[in-house]
Each structure stands twice: as structure tokens, then as C-alpha cells.
Design an enzyme around this catalytic site. Structure first.
Site, PDB file in Angstrom:
ATOM      1  N   GLU A 162       0.840  -1.209   0.000  1.00  0.00           N
ATOM      2  CA  GLU A 162       0.000   0.000   0.000  1.00  0.00           C
ATOM      3  C   GLU A 162       0.877   1.262   0.000  1.00  0.00           C
ATOM      4  O   GLU A 162       0.627   2.218  -0.733  1.00  0.00           O
ATOM      5  CB  GLU A 162      -0.933  -0.033   1.216  1.00  0.00           C
ATOM      6  N   HIS A 163       1.953   1.244   0.818  1.00  0.00           N
ATOM      7  CA  HIS A 163       2.878   2.389   0.814  1.00  0.00           C
ATOM      8  C   HIS A 163       3.498   2.587  -0.575  1.00  0.00           C
ATOM      9  O   HIS A 163       3.588   3.711  -1.066  1.00  0.00           O
ATOM     10  CB  HIS A 163       4.006   2.156   1.831  1.00  0.00           C
TER      11      HIS A 163
END
Lengths: 436, 447
Positions: free
Chosen positions: B72-73
Site C-alpha cells: 500500500e505504501h
């Protein structure tokens, strides 16, 4: 650059039809300022009453503002705390309280059907005007605050924020945290609570905000019903001016955490100050605009030194704070401090790039409708306008005020408020890196 | 990556419209498996666009915990078309808010901005669904950010650390024992290849749902989504082995000693069914609704039992929190967390909590208690219309665990059907000592 400026115009002119919520304001029949916005889409109403009774009024009884505010939910003259909670629960409404350094407020959200709104409103009225300060409740609330203080004491971030405020506002009522201290809380008596309430919860310190699906007539009736039961009282004195920092200070507090928490900054301004809008733009570009702001890029994106790296502007009745912050593993503390310090220094010296300023303005202008897309947000903006006496067209003009800021304005403001020789730096963390 | 197969996409299925209190909602499904749910809300000329992937920490296994969150990052690191933060610059310049969140069961990305921008959301999200740049240089910086995030949220926060240990103790075989952010060693040992592998496996239209709430017209949203996502092709999803939680054979206890903690607490964690779990295991949905109301009876508002009796009458707790997630994908947990009043030890507080839970059978919920809960649930349904973002999140979180998102509109009826006897039965069946894990957080200076 020309491209970006064209973008501003394009979005500003051809952007979606958005109008700021219309705010009507008047005095209640007993002279209390009332601010009202009719939002008919949802069958609910929010009422928020704010008093000039924040922790800046604590005097030597640190924490009394918060304690008195919390005590309002401990029953009324007619209903003890058990009966009060049971009755409130049956209306479907919620009543909550909250306080800051400047304000103490009571908020209610209710359905608008008469058979729900009327009983909920009666409870709200009694919470504000006829609270039950019984000694058992006071002791219990003090014990709860003591736990919250302990909780705060184990958090390095909270420690850093409290320490920063205590140094920045040294000698000023803003220097202490609203929760107070264990010792000062214990010393507060029932009489102190009643006296504080009688002094500050008065009509001359009061504003009323009503937002939702009620007519102006109904809003007026509700406001009169609140205004007429509170004594007139005396207006709280203006708070003293805040003394400016005259030298740079670096303060280090040893703490048993893995990360070091950093706060860097100084005094800001109040909302009516001519530097306010330039600082809003400057802060947004520096660290207020999430993933694209300068500090985020320098500290996190380019170097992976912290999860959050930000700045914020907290305007208050008197000079608020302008603070940058981050947290990083102790082993990287020197490097992270260097990056943040260099960024602030270069911004204070050379201002921000045209590109960064343009990007910040675009986001502030185009993003403004999003700040007002829920009733909850509209209530808090209008409460802010009401309490600080800002013009009722503040929201309507916000985008124009931002558009009018030039990069020279921003540069001049940053030069003044991020001066290296008066910058305050607080670090809370371990003396040496913690081994894995 | 970068595969672009053009194929015709049409409405595969147009499920029934759902008309909520004020909003019109509609669901579309594309041939490549992508789902789109639109809820029109014309109060303000803005919209929220959320892209949900059915993957989160409960899809992970030992050694790679935290990979969903780390990915996600990295999803903010750009694609060949939108490299170097260009995505975020576009969103920001148009006044947008953007972020993402990872949970046990899903990962979601969102933009919230003027409704005229939804096509831009689709263009950007369809691009990073397939074309993400994952390189080791960016990864090595970002994984440090994730480690800092873990230090901030968990390792330097005694309550969060104790909750993480409570969860890992409660669940023995279920992947719900993993923290969403991952174990520290797994984060440190992660490579960019782990992320690439995860991305290729799970990020495809047939594992995603778009949720749009705002000042839009459903059919127009559908056409725009078709234009941008329609060209993406379906990818077979990895077969998943079932890893059900084994039946618990008795009370479990764990103590967390912390030299950083100053506030002790106790957590009672009871295994409990969720709606998806009940559906899959042939269990009773009514029982789940009964447990949900039970939580409100215990700690719904200040008149609730634990607040009235333990905080105010007996003064043994300073704070009490009850939490239960009926929409978890797998068998879940109902927790009661309490902070003792000064001078009360954790053993005493635990005794009072369990006594209060056992009292549910002796003193079943009264008509007035039930009426209060039902009134508040009805009111909160009206209040929840205030936020488009939370409407969208509700829709997406239901859909991502395999529930019909229209439940958000029928929930009230289900709650209204809960009876006092149903609550007692659910309590007796699930709030048993044999299915309980008790966690103490003990400040070390107190030992």
C-alpha cells in the site's frame, strides 16, 4: 509557472458550482450572538454552544476548565447522572462536551422530529444552565482525568507537544496543558468548580451555533430558549499578549521510547492578523499539505526518516503556534534534525519556490469545498467564526483571500515567523539508540 | 506487468437498485470481474472514489506479514505514465484529499475531490492497478518509513503493543493473529520481490471493487469506469488454503510487562462469529446481530451497563471499551477492555467484568434497554448520511468481505428483530470462559 497560474484561473472560474453555506447571524432576545445555517438535506440538527471558558482561564487551578466542562455530563438539577443518561439515550440524540485553551463547548446532534428534538433540547438546556455538581461525580471525574494524565505521560509525542507549549508560552496562560496536573487537579474543590462555572458560563461569554434542517424561526426559538436561562455575568478579560521568543532554544527531554519526537517552531498569529493568509499558504507548502508538502518530501519521501513529517498553524485568540514535527528512530535523530532544521532555515531565508506556493494555493482553493462537505465540518467552522468574531462572509471569501496572497507575502511572513535566532526546538526521546 | 488486452466490456449484471433514506445506489459488474457501486448524493458538488482490493493481513502467512501494508505504501511511488509523485501532485492541485488504508481483510485507496474529477481518479487508479513501478531503491527507503510507523504506532505505545499480543494469543491458527503492519522481523526481512509477487497476485480488476459516492450520475460513472478499467484483463487469483481457527480448549492468559506503561489494563477477548463466518459455516446470522446489540447494552452509551455499574456505581474502572466487528471476513473476536481505578488491581477488575457479563443471563436486557439501543441505531443511520466518505467506506468494507453492501440499509430491521432472549442465548453460547483469552498490561514499576 505561467501554466500553473493559468490552472488557478481555470479551476477558479470553470470549477464546479460551489457556494459556501449561507450563514445568518443575530442576537438572541437576551443578547447572545446566534449563528445559523439552514441545511435541509438530512433530518437532523446540530446545536453547539461555546463559552470563553477554556484552559487559558484556569488561573492556578490548572485543569479546572476541562474538569468543569466534563462535569456538565454528570447530571442536571432534576436528573441524577443515571436518570440523565437513560433519558438522553431514549431520544437518539447525543450530547458531548469539549474544551481547548480558548473555548469550552457543549454540542448536541438530534433528529428533527418534534418528539425527539424537544426532550433532547430540554436536556441540553439543563446541561448548560442547571448542571449537578455533586461531590461523588467530581471525585470520579478527577480520577478519570488522573488516568488520562498518566496516559499522556507515557506518550513521547504528547510529552513533546506539552513541553513545546510550556516553553513557547512561558509565563502565559497558554503554557499549560488543558488537562492540568495531578496535584492541581486533586486540589480543586467543589466550591472551585461552582465558582468557575458561575464566572465563565455566562451570556456575555456565550455564542450559539445552529445548523441543520430547522427553519430560521425555529432556530431563533431554540436559541432564545438557551439564552434566557443563563445569567448575564461579566465578560472574561482579554488574555494577555504573548511574549516573543528572543533567542533560539534547544531543549532535550530524556524519555524511555525508541523514537525521538521533534517539535520545531515558534509563535504564529491570530486569524485576523494581516500575516494570517500568507502563513496559511506558507504552512501548507511547508508541511500542511500531506504527501506533496516540502517537509514530507525531504524527510520521508527522499530519505525515509519518518512516518510523519508535517507542520501546522494553530491560530488562537492570542498568537497561536507555527510548529513543524516528526518522529524518528534515535539512531537517525541527528540526520533528521539536520534535514528539518536546514529546510526551515532555507525557507526562512529564501522563501518557498514559486512552484510550491502555486501548488499550495491550488490545493487550498480547490479543496475548500471538501472542508465543508459535512454538517459536522460546517458546525465547527461556524463555531470558530462565531467565537472569534470573524465576519459571516469568512467562508465565502476564503478562496479569494488565498488567491490574493503573493509569494512575496509568503516569503516575508516565513522570514518573520521561522527566524532561526528565535526558533524553539524540543526533542523527547532516549539519550542513546535503543538496541534491537 | 504492462499487459493491456483490449476486450469488450458490457454490463454483465445489473443488480437491483437500492434506495436508501436519501440516496440512490446502484451496482454494476464488468466482464473482467471488476465491480462498481455508485451512491448518488447531491448535497455538495464533490465525490469520493475508493478502490478496494480484497487482500489484507489475513491473506498473509508466516514470514511475509505486513506485505499488504508495505505494498500500500509503495502504491504511491508512481508508474511509467505518472512517475515521481505526479499522481499526488495532480490530486493536490485539484484540491483533492487522497490516502489509503490496509486492514485485516482489505486494502483501499481513495481520492475525495470535485465530482468533475472522478474520471481522473479512474485514469490514475486503473494505471496503478497494473503498471506500478516497484524498484529496490524506492523500496529500501519506504520500508524504513514502515518501520518508523511501527515504532510510532505499536512499539512505543504500550496499549497498542498489548493489544497486538492479545490478538496473537487469542488466535492460534487463524491469520487474524498477525498484526496488519506485520511483525518487525518480517518488515525488516522483506524484499521488493515479495511486494512484486503480492502485487501481481492480488491487484487485478477481478479482485477489486470501485465505490463512488457523491454528486454523480450512476450511468455516467459506469461509462467512465468502463473506459478506463474495461481494458484491463482478468487475472486468475491464487488458490487459498483455508486456515480456520481451531476450537479453543480453555481459558488462555497472557501478561505484558512494560517499563513504558503507566496505565494498566485488562482485555477480555471472546471468540465470536461474524456475518461472513456465520454464512460460510452455516451458523446463525441472528446470533451475530444479537451479539452486536449485546455490545451496545454493555457499552453503547453512558447509560450502558458497564458504564453505569463498573465506572460509576462500583467505581472499579475508570474507562471501559467494548469492541466487536460483525463484518470481519473470518471468525472474529469480541473484546472488553477496561482500565482500573487507582487502587483497584487487575484481578479484581477482571472479576467484576466477568460477573457483569454473567449477569446478562440472570438479568436479561429490559425492554427499556432494548428500546434505547434501537432508537440510537435508527438515529445513527440518519446521522451517518452526513459523511460521503463513511458511506463509501461502509459499502466497500461490506462488499470486500463478501457481504451484500445493501446490508447497510437493512441493518436496522435486523437490529429491531433482536430479542432479549436472543441476546441471553448468544451470550451463553459465545461469552464462555472456554473461548476466552485474558490479557493484562502491567506497568513494570507496579511489579
Amino acid at each position: 509557472m505561467i501554466g500553473l497560474w493559468l490552472l488557478v484561473l481555470t479551476f477558479f472560474i470553470s470549477g464546479p458550482a460551489w457556494a459556501a453555506p449561507e450563514i445568518h447571524s443575530w442576537q438572541s432576545e437576551h443578547g447572545v450572538p446566534v449563528y445559523f445555517s439552514n441545511l435541509p438535506e438530512i433530518e437532523m440538527v446540530d446545536i453547539e454552544v461555546t463559552f470563553d471558558a477554556g484552559s487559558a482561564r484556569d488561573g492556578s487551578s490548572k485543569g479546572i476548565s476541562n474538569l468543569v466542562n466534563q462535569m456538565l455530563l454528570e447530571g442536571t438539577e432534576d436528573l441524577d447522572v443515571e436518570a440523565f443518561n437513560r433519558t438522553l439515550g431514549l431520544t437518539g440524540a447525543s450530547i458531548s462536551v469539549g474544551s481547548s485553551k480558548d473555548t469550552a463547548s457543549i454540542s448536541m446532534r438530534s433528529l428533527v422530529d418534534v418528539d425527539k428534538l424537544q426532550p433532547a433540547f430540554n436536556l441540553l438546556r439543563d446541561v448548560i444552565s442547571r448542571p449537578r455538581f455533586d461531590s461523588k461525580s467530581i471525585e470520579r471525574t478527577k480520577a478519570r482525568v488522573a488516568v488520562e494524565l498518566e496516559y499522556r505521560a507515557q506518550s513521547p509525542g504528547s510529552r513533546a507537544s506539552d513541553r513545546f507549549a510550556s516553553l513557547l508560552y512561558d509565563g502565559h496562560p497558554y503554557s499549560s496543558r488543558p488537562l492540568g496536573d495531578e496535584a492541581t487537579i486533586q486540589n480543586i474543590t467543589e466550591d472551585d468548580v461552582v465558582r468557575y462555572y458561575d464566572t465563565y458560563y455566562v451570556r456575555r461569554n456565550m455564542v450559539i451555533v445552529i445548523v441543520g434542517n430547522v427553519s430560521r424561526e425555529k432556530a431563533s426559538e431554540l436559541a432564545n430558549g438557551l439564552g434566557n436561562i443563563i445569567p448575564l455575568g461579566a465578560k472574561a478579560k482579554k488574555l494577555p499578549l504573548v511574549k516573543k521568543q528572543t533567542k533560539a532554544v534547544l531543549d532535550r527531554v530524556q524519555f524511555s521510547s525508541i523514537q525521538s519526537h521533534v517539535r520545531m517552531g515558534g509563535l504564529g498569529v491570530e486569524r485576523t492578523h494581516p500575516h494570517y493568509f500568507p502563513l496559511v499558504v506558507g504552512n501548507h507548502a511547508l508541511g500542511g499539505n500531506g504527501l506533496v508538502s516540502l517537509l514530507f518530501r525531504r524527510v520521508r519521501e527522499e530519505r525515509g526518516l519518518a512516518y510523519s513529517a508535517y507542520s501546522y498553524l494553530a491560530p488562537m485568540a492570542r498568537s497561536g503556534a507555527f510548529v513543524a514535527g516528526m518522529q524518528t528512530d534515535r539512531s537517525q535523530e541527528e540526520q533528521a534534525l539536520q534535514v528539518m532544521g536546514d529546510t526551515l532555515e532555507s525557507v526562512a531565508k529564501n522563501g518557498l519556490s514559486e512552484e510550491d506556493i502555486a501548488a499550495a494555493k491550488l490545493n487550498l482553493i480547490n479543496g475548500f469545498p471538501l472542508k465543508l462537505d459535512t454538517n459536522a465540518e460546517i458546525v465547527s467552522y461556524i463555531s470558530m467564526i462565531a467565537f472569534y468574531g470573524l465576519p459571516t462572509d469568512y467562508l465565502e471569501n476564503f478562496q479569494k483571500s488565498i488567491a490574493a496572497v503573493t509569494s512575496e507575502d509568503v516569503g516575508a511572513a516565513l522570514r518573520q515567523y521561522l527566524k532561526k535566532d528565535s526558533l524553539l526546538t524540543v526533542i523527547v526521546g532516549p539519550d542513546t539508540p535503543v538496541a534491537d | 506487468m504492462g499487459l493491456k488486452v483490449f476486450c469488450l466490456v458490457g454490463v454483465w449484471l445489473l443488480l437491483a437498485n437500492s434506495v436508501g433514506a436519501a440516496q440512490k445506489s446502484q451496482e454494476f459488474k464488468f466482464e473482467n470481474g471488476l465491480k462498481l457501486i455508485v451512491q448518488e448524493d447531491h448535497r455538495s458538488p464533490v465525490a469520493v472514489v475508493q478502490t478496494w482490493y480484497r487482500v489484507g493481513s489475513s491473506y498473509e502467512y508466516d514470514g511475509i506479514t505486513g506485505v499488504s501494508h508495505a505494498l500500500e505504501h509503495m502504491m504511491f511511488k508512481g508508474t511509467p505514465t505518472y512517475p515521481d509523485g505526479k499522481f499526488s501532485k495532480i490530486v493536490s492541485s485539484r484540491g483533492g484529499l487522497e490516502n489509503a488504508f490496509t486492514s485485516f481483510d482489505y486494502t483501499a485507496y481513495y481520492q475525495q475531490w470535485a465530482a468533475t474529477n472522478i474520471e481522473k481518479s479512474f485514469e490514475l487508479e486503473s494505471d496503478r492497478m497494473k503498471n506500478l513501478t516497484l524498484n529496490s531503491e524506492e523500496f529500501s527507503k519506504e520500508i524504513n518509513v514502515v518501520l518508523e510507523e511501527r515504532r510510532l504506532r505499536t512499539d512505543d505505545n504500550p496499549q497498542a503493543l498489548a493489544s497486538e499480543i492479545a490478538r496473537a494469543t487469542t488466535f492460534q491458527t487463524s491469520p487474524y493473529r498477525y498484526p496488519i503492519i506485520g511483525w518487525e522481523a518480517d518488515i525488516k526481512g522483506m524484499s521488493v520481490d515479495d511486494l512484486t509477487d503480492w502485487y501481481v497476485k492480488w491487484y487485478s480488476p477481478n479482485n477489486a471493487t470501485l465505490v463512488v459516492v457523491g454528486d454523480v450520475v450512476a450511468e455516467e460513472v459506469y461509462n467512465l469506469a468502463k473506459k478506463h478499467f474495461g481494458k484491463l484483463s482478468r487475472v486468475p487469483l491464487p488458490a487459498q488454503k483455508k486456515r480456520p481457527e481451531v476450537a479453543q480448549k480453555g481459558l488462555k492468559r497472557v501478561s505484558v510487562l512494560s517499563d513504558k506503561a503507566r496505565v494498566p489494563f485488562v482485555i477480555l477477548s471472546y471468540k465470536a462469529p461474524s456475518l461472513p463466518y456465520a454464512l460460510e459455516s452455516g451458523g446463525s446470522l441472528a446470533e451475530v446481530y444479537a451479539l452486536d446489540v449485546l455490545c451496545e447494552i454493555l457499552d453503547g452509551d453512558l447509560s450502558s451497563r458497564l458504564q453505569a455499574r463498573l465506572v460509576r456505581e462500583k467505581e472499579v474502572a475508570s474507562h471501559v471499551f467494548v469492541s466487536y466487528s460483525p463484518t470481519a471476513r473470518l471468525e472474529t473476536v469480541l473484546t472488553v477492555t477496561a482500565i482500573p481505578r487507582d487502587g483497584v488491581d487487575l484481578e479484581t477488575l477482571e472479576k467484576y467484568l466477568i460477573e457483569e457479563i454473567n449477569l446478562l443471563s440472570v438479568n436479561p436486557p429490559t425492554d427499556e434497554e432494548l428500546e434505547r439501543v434501537k432508537t440510537q441505531v435508527a438515529a445513527s443511520r440518519v446521522y451517518s448520511q452526513d459523511s460521503m466518505a463513511s458511506q463509501a467506506t461502509m459499502i466497500g468494507s461490506f462488499d470486500s468481505v463478501g457481504l451484500d453492501w445493501r446490508l447497510k440499509d437493512t441493518y436496522l430491521q435486523e437490529i429491531n428483530a433482536v430479542s432479549s432472549a436472543g441476546i441471553v442465548a448468544a451470550a451463553q453460547k459465545h461469552l464462555r470462559k472456554e473461548a476466552l483469552t485474558i490479557t493484562y498490561l502491567m506497568p513494570e514499576q507496579d511489579l
